[in-house]
Design a protein around this motif. Sequence first.
Motif, mmCIF file in Angstrom:
data_model
loop_
_atom_site.group_PDB
_atom_site.id
_atom_site.type_symbol
_atom_site.label_atom_id
_atom_site.label_comp_id
_atom_site.label_asym_id
_atom_site.label_seq_id
_atom_site.Cartn_x
_atom_site.Cartn_y
_atom_site.Cartn_z
ATOM 1 N N PHE A 247 0.909 -1.007 -0.030
ATOM 2 C CA PHE A 247 -0.033 -0.074 0.131
ATOM 3 C C PHE A 247 0.894 1.252 0.128
ATOM 4 C CE2 PHE A 247 -2.032 -3.359 2.509
ATOM 5 C CZ PHE A 247 -3.190 -3.587 1.583
ATOM 6 N N ALA A 248 0.856 1.748 -1.127
ATOM 7 C CA ALA A 248 1.554 3.123 -1.251
ATOM 8 C C ALA A 248 0.814 4.425 -1.069
ATOM 9 C CB ALA A 248 2.630 3.199 -2.650
ATOM 10 N N VAL A 249 1.074 5.136 -0.088
ATOM 11 C CA VAL A 249 0.271 6.376 0.145
ATOM 12 C C VAL A 249 1.079 7.476 0.044
ATOM 13 C CG1 VAL A 249 -0.955 7.535 2.054
ATOM 14 C CG2 VAL A 249 -0.870 4.961 2.024
ATOM 15 N N PHE A 250 0.505 8.321 -1.048
ATOM 16 C CA PHE A 250 1.070 9.575 -1.685
ATOM 17 C C PHE A 250 0.569 10.774 -1.201
ATOM 18 C CE2 PHE A 250 2.348 6.275 -4.763
ATOM 19 C CZ PHE A 250 3.522 6.304 -4.930
ATOM 20 N N ARG A 251 1.237 11.847 -0.880
ATOM 21 C CA ARG A 251 0.875 12.887 -0.893
ATOM 22 C C ARG A 251 1.370 14.106 -1.788
ATOM 23 N NH1 ARG A 251 0.798 15.330 5.078
ATOM 24 N NH2 ARG A 251 -1.081 14.344 5.240
ATOM 25 N N GLY A 252 1.009 14.315 -2.880
ATOM 26 C CA GLY A 252 1.839 14.982 -4.002
ATOM 27 C C GLY A 252 2.912 14.340 -4.438
ATOM 28 N N ASP A 294 -8.861 3.521 4.730
ATOM 29 C CA ASP A 294 -10.096 3.033 4.220
ATOM 30 C C ASP A 294 -10.379 4.228 3.162
ATOM 31 O OD1 ASP A 294 -12.373 1.898 3.606
ATOM 32 O OD2 ASP A 294 -13.418 2.541 5.198
ATOM 33 N N VAL A 295 -9.787 3.929 1.906
ATOM 34 C CA VAL A 295 -9.950 4.995 1.175
ATOM 35 C C VAL A 295 -10.049 4.108 -0.397
ATOM 36 C CG1 VAL A 295 -8.502 6.675 2.049
ATOM 37 C CG2 VAL A 295 -7.411 5.061 0.667
ATOM 38 N N GLN A 296 -10.080 4.768 -1.375
ATOM 39 C CA GLN A 296 -10.230 4.058 -2.845
ATOM 40 C C GLN A 296 -8.838 3.912 -3.259
ATOM 41 O OE1 GLN A 296 -13.168 3.241 -4.335
ATOM 42 N NE2 GLN A 296 -11.759 2.086 -5.884
ATOM 43 N N TRP A 297 -8.434 2.529 -3.470
ATOM 44 C CA TRP A 297 -7.234 2.128 -3.753
ATOM 45 C C TRP A 297 -7.009 2.095 -5.226
ATOM 46 C CZ3 TRP A 297 -2.912 2.557 -0.626
ATOM 47 C CH2 TRP A 297 -3.354 2.584 0.846
ATOM 48 N N ALA A 298 -5.827 2.364 -5.992
ATOM 49 C CA ALA A 298 -5.753 1.841 -7.589
ATOM 50 C C ALA A 298 -4.520 1.087 -7.697
ATOM 51 C CB ALA A 298 -5.219 3.409 -8.191
ATOM 52 N N LYS A 299 -5.010 -0.069 -8.410
ATOM 53 C CA LYS A 299 -4.093 -1.113 -8.480
ATOM 54 C C LYS A 299 -3.028 -0.790 -9.464
ATOM 55 C CE LYS A 299 -7.475 -4.857 -7.724
ATOM 56 N NZ LYS A 299 -7.989 -6.190 -8.221
ATOM 57 N N ARG A 300 -1.786 -0.943 -9.121
ATOM 58 C CA ARG A 300 -0.684 -0.573 -10.147
ATOM 59 C C ARG A 300 -0.056 -1.619 -10.579
ATOM 60 N NH1 ARG A 300 -1.488 3.917 -12.353
ATOM 61 N NH2 ARG A 300 0.562 4.450 -12.436
ATOM 62 N N ALA A 301 1.380 -1.741 -10.594
ATOM 63 C CA ALA A 301 2.248 -2.762 -11.074
ATOM 64 C C ALA A 301 2.259 -4.243 -9.899
ATOM 65 C CB ALA A 301 3.623 -2.659 -11.353
ATOM 66 N N ILE A 302 2.627 -5.186 -10.510
ATOM 67 C CA ILE A 302 2.761 -6.492 -9.655
ATOM 68 C C ILE A 302 4.400 -6.627 -9.698
ATOM 69 C CG2 ILE A 302 2.824 -9.045 -9.258
ATOM 70 C CD1 ILE A 302 -0.280 -8.641 -10.505
ATOM 71 N N ILE A 303 5.297 -6.543 -8.706
ATOM 72 C CA ILE A 303 6.492 -6.678 -8.452
ATOM 73 C C ILE A 303 7.015 -7.864 -8.182
ATOM 74 C CG2 ILE A 303 7.118 -4.062 -8.373
ATOM 75 C CD1 ILE A 303 7.493 -4.790 -5.129
ATOM 76 N N MET A 314 4.518 -9.100 -5.262
ATOM 77 C CA MET A 314 3.782 -7.974 -4.445
ATOM 78 C C MET A 314 2.982 -7.148 -5.294
ATOM 79 S SD MET A 314 4.880 -5.305 -1.712
ATOM 80 C CE MET A 314 5.661 -6.546 -0.339
ATOM 81 N N ALA A 315 1.717 -7.211 -5.197
ATOM 82 C CA ALA A 315 0.842 -6.338 -6.001
ATOM 83 C C ALA A 315 0.780 -5.093 -5.263
ATOM 84 C CB ALA A 315 -0.801 -6.781 -6.099
ATOM 85 N N MET A 316 0.888 -3.894 -6.004
ATOM 86 C CA MET A 316 1.168 -2.607 -5.574
ATOM 87 C C MET A 316 -0.102 -1.820 -5.619
ATOM 88 S SD MET A 316 3.745 -2.544 -3.937
ATOM 89 C CE MET A 316 3.333 -0.913 -3.476
ATOM 90 N N TRP A 317 -0.879 -1.368 -4.573
ATOM 91 C CA TRP A 317 -1.891 -0.549 -4.905
ATOM 92 C C TRP A 317 -1.415 0.918 -4.196
ATOM 93 C CZ3 TRP A 317 -6.578 -3.299 -1.965
ATOM 94 C CH2 TRP A 317 -6.678 -4.519 -2.532
ATOM 95 N N ARG A 318 -1.953 2.039 -4.582
ATOM 96 C CA ARG A 318 -1.904 3.387 -4.252
ATOM 97 C C ARG A 318 -2.918 4.155 -3.904
ATOM 98 N NH1 ARG A 318 0.768 7.291 -8.081
ATOM 99 N NH2 ARG A 318 -0.154 8.795 -6.732
ATOM 100 N N ALA A 319 -2.767 5.288 -3.196
ATOM 101 C CA ALA A 319 -3.934 5.839 -2.879
ATOM 102 C C ALA A 319 -3.093 7.463 -2.465
ATOM 103 C CB ALA A 319 -4.758 5.623 -1.826
ATOM 104 N N GLU A 320 -3.889 8.386 -2.696
ATOM 105 C CA GLU A 320 -3.633 9.929 -2.132
ATOM 106 C C GLU A 320 -4.197 9.963 -0.739
ATOM 107 O OE1 GLU A 320 -1.618 12.512 -3.119
ATOM 108 O OE2 GLU A 320 -1.251 11.377 -5.045
ATOM 109 N N ALA A 321 -3.263 10.609 0.088
ATOM 110 C CA ALA A 321 -4.092 10.602 1.515
ATOM 111 C C ALA A 321 -4.731 11.741 1.617
ATOM 112 C CB ALA A 321 -2.554 11.255 2.303
ATOM 113 N N PRO A 322 -6.011 11.471 2.465
ATOM 114 C CA PRO A 322 -7.158 12.179 2.603
ATOM 115 C C PRO A 322 -6.539 13.667 3.275
ATOM 116 C CG PRO A 322 -7.596 10.020 3.613
ATOM 117 C CD PRO A 322 -6.163 10.212 3.105
#
Length: 355
Positions: A247-252, A294-303, A314-322
């Motif tokens: 789970f990769a959480v980004f903020r900008g 508990d947010v909307q996760w977007a599926k990205r690459a499988i590494i 590992m299946a990578m999911w990403r989301a922007e921090a609320p």
Amino acid sequence: MKPVRDLPIEKLRHSLLDWYDAEGRDLPWRIRPEARAAGQIADPYAVWLSEIMLQQTTVPHATPYYFKFLDRWPSVHDLAAADEDEVLAAWAGLGYYARARNLIACARAVSAAGGVFPEAEKDLLALPGIGAYTAAAIRAAAFDLPASVVDGNVERVITRLCTIPEPVKTSKPEIRQIAAEIADPGRPGDYAQAIMDLGATVCTPRKPDCAGCPWSFACAARAEGHPEAYPVKAPKVAKPHKHAVGFAVFRGETIWLRKRPSRGLLGGMLEVPSTEWRTEKWSLTRARAAAPLDVQWAKRAIISHVFTHFSLEMAMWRAEAPTGWEPDEGGWHALGDVDQLALPSLMKKAVLGAL
């Protein structure tokens, strides 16, 4: 198998040292025979540092790290006073991160005792991260004291010399005994470096240079005509294959990373949070329940990544921090700084896979 009593030990010693005097590698942490004869002595700190780095990698890969560490922490006192996260970040890429943690612990123990590495085997073995091989290597290379150094290269040389019929895993005691009987007590430092060089540059795993080997006259495997058959390989054991969701959480242009527990695999390193690593695949529902948000996760690459004892997908999911959300642990790191962080190779893949 050739019995040890049939080995021409004195001739083996002399021929190997003559070869090393002419052909031995020039390595930055090594004292060459002519320099040793002129009274130059090795820096135990530099020898210890190189031996820890070389435990699980090659000389070409470890050498830039060696220079980087010496430039940044030129003495054992400097390394002992270093921030652990900075050392782990500098170690990233050498793998087996327990060695990096032991490196720090050992530096602190030696620094606290005055900054002088001990010469006695029992005292070296009492230091964090120093086992039988490393203790012998330090005694021989740093202090020119009698020691039988047995690494993977030496094991290969001895098994070929004597055509040992069992895999290395079961024949280690016998290999050590033979190596100790041959080891030269008169030039222990040079002999230890010589036999390791022999395995690294001549008696290689594939296509050994038997014509250029100073021990070819006594080598039973060469006499048989197929030295590559030794060491005898143990039956392969299938590695488990594990699955996880990261789970990769980004903020900008920043990403949230936290520190793994200090003990265990990749201990003390930064990570992208993930589910448990298990042999069963993760369902969408169960993976969501393990997510840190508990947010909307977007599926990205499988590494994919391969460890010593298992492989991981590992299946990578990403989301922007609320807006307004702050983690209870870890912190935010600029994406441009990822290469400077204490991120193991797996987690660097995870960050890139989530972009």
